[in-house]
Design an enzyme around this catalytic site. Structure first.
Site, PDB file in Angstrom:
ATOM      1  N   CYS A   1       2.417  41.364   6.185  1.00 41.71           N
ATOM      2  CA  CYS A   1       2.057  39.846   5.200  1.00 41.71           C
ATOM      3  C   CYS A   1       3.482  39.758   4.870  1.00 41.71           C
ATOM      4  O   CYS A   1       3.861  38.922   5.400  1.00 41.71           O
ATOM      5  CB  CYS A   1       1.015  40.631   3.996  1.00 41.71           C
ATOM      6  SG  CYS A   1       1.961  42.174   3.684  1.00 41.71           S
TER       7      CYS A   1
ATOM      8  N   ASP B   1       0.883  45.787   0.960  1.00 40.58           N
ATOM      9  CA  ASP B   1      -0.224  45.437   1.028  1.00 40.58           C
ATOM     10  C   ASP B   1      -1.236  45.740   1.352  1.00 40.58           C
ATOM     11  O   ASP B   1      -1.739  46.672   2.097  1.00 40.58           O
ATOM     12  CB  ASP B   1       0.020  44.532  -0.469  1.00 40.58           C
ATOM     13  CG  ASP B   1       0.871  45.454  -2.038  1.00 40.58           C
ATOM     14  OD1 ASP B   1       1.058  46.430  -2.341  1.00 40.58           O
ATOM     15  OD2 ASP B   1       2.006  44.128  -2.672  1.00 40.58           O
ATOM     16  N   ARG B   2      -1.062  44.215   1.523  1.00 42.62           N
ATOM     17  CA  ARG B   2      -2.643  44.166   3.292  1.00 42.62           C
ATOM     18  C   ARG B   2      -1.513  44.680   4.087  1.00 42.62           C
ATOM     19  O   ARG B   2      -3.401  44.935   4.612  1.00 42.62           O
ATOM     20  CB  ARG B   2      -2.557  42.776   2.976  1.00 42.62           C
ATOM     21  CG  ARG B   2      -2.727  41.433   2.019  1.00 42.62           C
ATOM     22  CD  ARG B   2      -2.857  40.258   1.473  1.00 42.62           C
ATOM     23  NE  ARG B   2      -1.314  40.180   1.354  1.00 42.62           N
ATOM     24  CZ  ARG B   2      -1.709  38.394   0.743  1.00 42.62           C
ATOM     25  NH1 ARG B   2      -2.452  37.426   0.834  1.00 42.62           N
ATOM     26  NH2 ARG B   2      -0.338  38.225   0.490  1.00 42.62           N
TER      27      ARG B   2
END
Length: 564
Positions: free
Chosen positions: A339, A344-345
């Protein structure tokens, strides 16, 4: 204790709005260093309500009423408590105390570092050794002649947010690794997340390249070439950029961005379109507001759900996992996922893909290992994202909430494929936010090591494992074909639903409504007892009494009847 202005207030009225409670209870409110405790006055029940300060999200003070001053406590597990305190002076003191106690400024103020159960040093160490990531890699068949461990990041020299032990392609030399890390945001170079033994394809992860509009790096290009060569069955790899393409393009202006297919031969770039942490934070707030609606009409509810965009975001994350798992299992092609910073993603997409690809991660122990690997060891910023300390509110976002919800949505589509139930997912959610254990503290492995968490706190995993009977899905069948293979979920919009077990505590009001899964567990227990009784009957010698009763069997029957 110095933050507590008043330790005890009498004649307080409390209403747990989130559980559908209509009538306020009168009692005494106590403030301790770690908990707010309410003890009701009723001498027959003397019910106690304990709220851990680290679970308090906000403390609001609405306008004063004739009957007293109000406080509203909104918790990180979506419970809401409304307090009515007779004297305004007491209310101000409780408010000031709770605001400070629920926003610790340093790690040493957190519950897990002040709570010391009677456990000796060896036992505490043992709790931390419960998760063995290297054993899980060995289960995948790594290291092998394609993927090897590297000492490049020992002492966190190359990337301080990565684990010290990593797997990289065999042909990636230390010079390639170091060169690649210098061309990646935060130094997060491509490393192995999951290896699929059947196809020899791999899921790798990293952060965005520092390419800007025309920048390139020979070592980074060699690194991606090495990832491709580590899969003998394919002559290209997918690079999955989990961001919307517009966001990725905007990053180029800041000297970052995405891989240029002219510079990286043998890559196929795929954008997925998962929104950033700020969009997700606002979306979750809207879904919480939907859960708090009082007697909403169907239109209000459906409009609120649609307006939040929450299920659209959940679908995007599941879609990312589906794309990666299909590439690996069906096409036999390795995938590199990133990402912006890769914590996170990237964690969401890699871990959802692992759940779809490997039945092991659909077991209780397997899900723990998956979170330990893709979230804890790979440097997901737990303390920033879940506001463990008083910090920048813009850093807070429900990233792991979304992953747990993706797992729940999958378990609804494949009810026999998961060894655990939704209680297990909710228990993990609570541990992430509560700071009762050291497992989810800090933002990376190095930070946890520097805090000496192994010496000063306990791991959450052994406790969850000990309670596994409570978290077991009675429909799970390890030998079923659905349980064995790759999961292929339907991701058309109508397959996603609101997870009311997490957001709507009215469902947990007392007396609890018996869920079909609980009923099934009781029936299964009863069947087991009857089978034992039958075995006992068959063991009776010929001519002996055939009226032997298993002592537990009647209780089982009784238990089943009460459930009906």
């Amino acid at each position: 204790m110095e933050h507590i202005r008043t330790p005890k207030v009498e004649n307080v009225r409390i209403l747990e709005r989130s559980s559908g409670q209509r009538k306020a209870t009168v009692g005494t409110l106590y403030l301790s260093a770690t908990h707010t405790i309410f003890v009701e006055n009723n001498p027959e029940t003397r019910k106690e309500t304990w709220v851990l300060h680290s679970m308090v999200n906000t403390v609001e003070r609405p306008p004063t009423l004739p009957a007293g001053s109000q406080l509203i406590l909104r918790c990180k597990d979506f419970r809401i408590f409304q307090l009515l305190i007779p004297q305004e002076r007491d209310c101000l003191d409780v408010h000031a105390s709770l605001v400070r106690l629920s926003r610790p400024e340093k790690y040493s103020e957190l519950y897990c570092l002040s709570f010391n159960p009677n456990v000796n040093k060896e036992e505490r160490e043992e709790t931390w050794n419960f998760m063995d990531l290297m054993a899980d890699y060995k289960r995948m068949g790594v290291p092998n002649n394609l993927w090897v461990t590297t000492a490049a990041n020992s002492e966190y020299r190359v990337c301080d947010t990565y684990p010290s032990e990593l797997f990289v392609p065999k042909s990636a030399t230390p010079a390639i690794i170091v060169g690649s890390s210098r061309f990646r945001s935060r130094g997060r170079f491509p490393a192995l997340s999951y290896f699929h033994q059947d196809t020899l394809a791999a899921v790798c992860r990293c952060s965005q390249p520092l390419s800007g509009f025309s920048g390139r790096c020979q070592e980074d290009e060699m690194m991606l070439q090495a990832v491709m060569k580590s899969n003998p069955g394919s002559d290209y790899i997918y690079v999955v950029d989990t961001r919307p393409k517009l966001n990725a393009m905007a990053n180029r202006a800041a000297g970052k961005g995405y891989e240029n297919e002219d510079h990286y031969t043998n890559i196929k770039l795929q954008f997925i379109g998962i929104e950033n942490i700020h969009v997700m934070r606002s979306s979750q707030q809207k879904i919480i507001d939907v859960g708090e609606m009082r007697a909403p009409s169907m239109t209000d509810f459906l409009w609120g759900l649609e307006n939040s965009g929450w299920l659209k975001h959940i679908k995007a994350i599941v879609d990312a996992g589906v794309f990666i798992s299909r590439a690996v299992a069906d096409e036999g092609v390795s995938v590199l996922v990133h990402c912006s910073d890769g914590w996170d993603r990237t964690a969401q997409a890699c871990s959802v893909a692992s759940i779809l690809l490997d039945p092991h991660y659909r077991t209780i122990k397997g899900l723990m290992l998956l979170i330990e690997r893709d979230w804890i060891s790979f440097g997901h910023k737990f303390s920033h994202r879940y506001a463990h300390l008083d910090g920048d509110p813009k850093e807070v976002s429900p990233v792991i909430d979304q992953f747990l919800e993706c797992v729940w949505q999958l378990s609804e589509q494949f009810p026999c494929a998961f060894e655990f139930n939704e209680r297990f997912l909710i228990a993990i959610h609570t541990h992430v936010y509560s700071c009762q254990c050291g497992t989810f503290l800090g933002n990376c492995q190095k930070e946890r090591r520097d805090m000496r968490l192994r010496e000063r706190s306990h791991s959450a995993w052994p406790q969850l494992w000990k309670d596994r009977a409570e978290f077991t899905n009675p429909l799970y069948k390890a030998e079923l074909s659905q349980t064995q293979g790759v999961l292929r979920p339907n991701t058309t919009p109508y397959c996603f639903k609101m997870w009311k077990g997490l957001y709507n505590h009215v469902e947990k009001s007392t007396p609890p409504r018996q869920s079909p899964a609980d009923f099934l567990s009781a029936v299964r227990e009863e069947s087991q007892q009857l089978e034992e009784e039958l075995t006992n009957h068959q063991e009776v010698a010929p001519g002996g009494t055939a009226h032997h009763h298993h002592p537990g069997s009647n209780q089982g029957i009784q238990h089943t009847k009460t459930l009906l």
